[in-house]
Write a protein that holds these residues in place. Structure first.
Motif, PDB file in Angstrom:
ATOM      1  N   GLY A  69       0.818  -1.214   0.000  1.00  0.00           N
ATOM      2  CA  GLY A  69       0.000   0.000   0.000  1.00  0.00           C
ATOM      3  C   GLY A  69       0.846   1.256   0.000  1.00  0.00           C
ATOM      4  O   GLY A  69       0.566   2.210  -0.738  1.00  0.00           O
ATOM      5  N   ALA A  70       1.896   1.270   0.816  1.00  0.00           N
ATOM      6  CA  ALA A  70       2.773   2.436   0.874  1.00  0.00           C
ATOM      7  C   ALA A  70       3.476   2.653  -0.460  1.00  0.00           C
ATOM      8  O   ALA A  70       3.614   3.799  -0.923  1.00  0.00           O
ATOM      9  N   VAL A  71       3.896   1.563  -1.095  1.00  0.00           N
ATOM     10  CA  VAL A  71       4.563   1.671  -2.397  1.00  0.00           C
ATOM     11  C   VAL A  71       3.596   2.235  -3.439  1.00  0.00           C
ATOM     12  O   VAL A  71       3.946   3.149  -4.203  1.00  0.00           O
ATOM     13  N   THR A  78       2.958   5.960  -2.858  1.00  0.00           N
ATOM     14  CA  THR A  78       4.105   6.770  -3.274  1.00  0.00           C
ATOM     15  C   THR A  78       4.179   6.861  -4.795  1.00  0.00           C
ATOM     16  O   THR A  78       4.380   7.939  -5.361  1.00  0.00           O
ATOM     17  N   LYS A  79       4.010   5.720  -5.445  1.00  0.00           N
ATOM     18  CA  LYS A  79       4.027   5.691  -6.912  1.00  0.00           C
ATOM     19  C   LYS A  79       2.891   6.561  -7.465  1.00  0.00           C
ATOM     20  O   LYS A  79       3.084   7.327  -8.415  1.00  0.00           O
ATOM     21  N   LEU A 121      -5.374   5.497  -4.401  1.00  0.00           N
ATOM     22  CA  LEU A 121      -6.550   4.859  -3.822  1.00  0.00           C
ATOM     23  C   LEU A 121      -6.296   3.370  -3.590  1.00  0.00           C
ATOM     24  O   LEU A 121      -6.637   2.829  -2.527  1.00  0.00           O
ATOM     25  N   LYS A 122      -5.665   2.721  -4.559  1.00  0.00           N
ATOM     26  CA  LYS A 122      -5.318   1.306  -4.408  1.00  0.00           C
ATOM     27  C   LYS A 122      -4.407   1.113  -3.192  1.00  0.00           C
ATOM     28  O   LYS A 122      -4.583   0.168  -2.415  1.00  0.00           O
ATOM     29  N   GLY A 123      -3.460   2.011  -3.021  1.00  0.00           N
ATOM     30  CA  GLY A 123      -2.566   1.942  -1.879  1.00  0.00           C
ATOM     31  C   GLY A 123      -3.300   2.093  -0.558  1.00  0.00           C
ATOM     32  O   GLY A 123      -3.006   1.400   0.416  1.00  0.00           O
ATOM     33  N   GLU A 124      -4.259   2.996  -0.510  1.00  0.00           N
ATOM     34  CA  GLU A 124      -5.056   3.178   0.705  1.00  0.00           C
ATOM     35  C   GLU A 124      -5.827   1.913   1.047  1.00  0.00           C
ATOM     36  O   GLU A 124      -5.898   1.508   2.202  1.00  0.00           O
TER      37      GLU A 124
END
Length: 62
Positions: A10-12, A15-16, A41-44
């Motif tokens: 999620g963090a990656v 950031t991306k 949103l996907k990371g969240e």
């Protein structure tokens, strides 16, 4: 069933996504901006999944 992997992914993705969003904004590339927002949103969502897994793991330990 550790949520750490999901939190890291999620963090990656966040950031991306932020990088894509900012670069799209700087170059007036609306498609890239939209991709960046989707990645964020996907990371969240991945982060939340990881946190839920951790909560269930703690609950199972009791």
């Amino acid at each position: 069933m550790s949520g750490l992997s999901d939190k890291v992914k999620g963090a990656v993705n966040k950031t991306k996504g932020e990088a894509k969003d900012q670069f799209g904004n700087a170059t007036d590339d609306h498609k890239l901006q939209a991709e960046g927002k989707i990645d964020k949103l996907k990371g969240e969502v991945q982060k939340e999944v990881g946190e839920l897994k951790d909560r269930f793991d703690r609950k199972d330990e009791r």
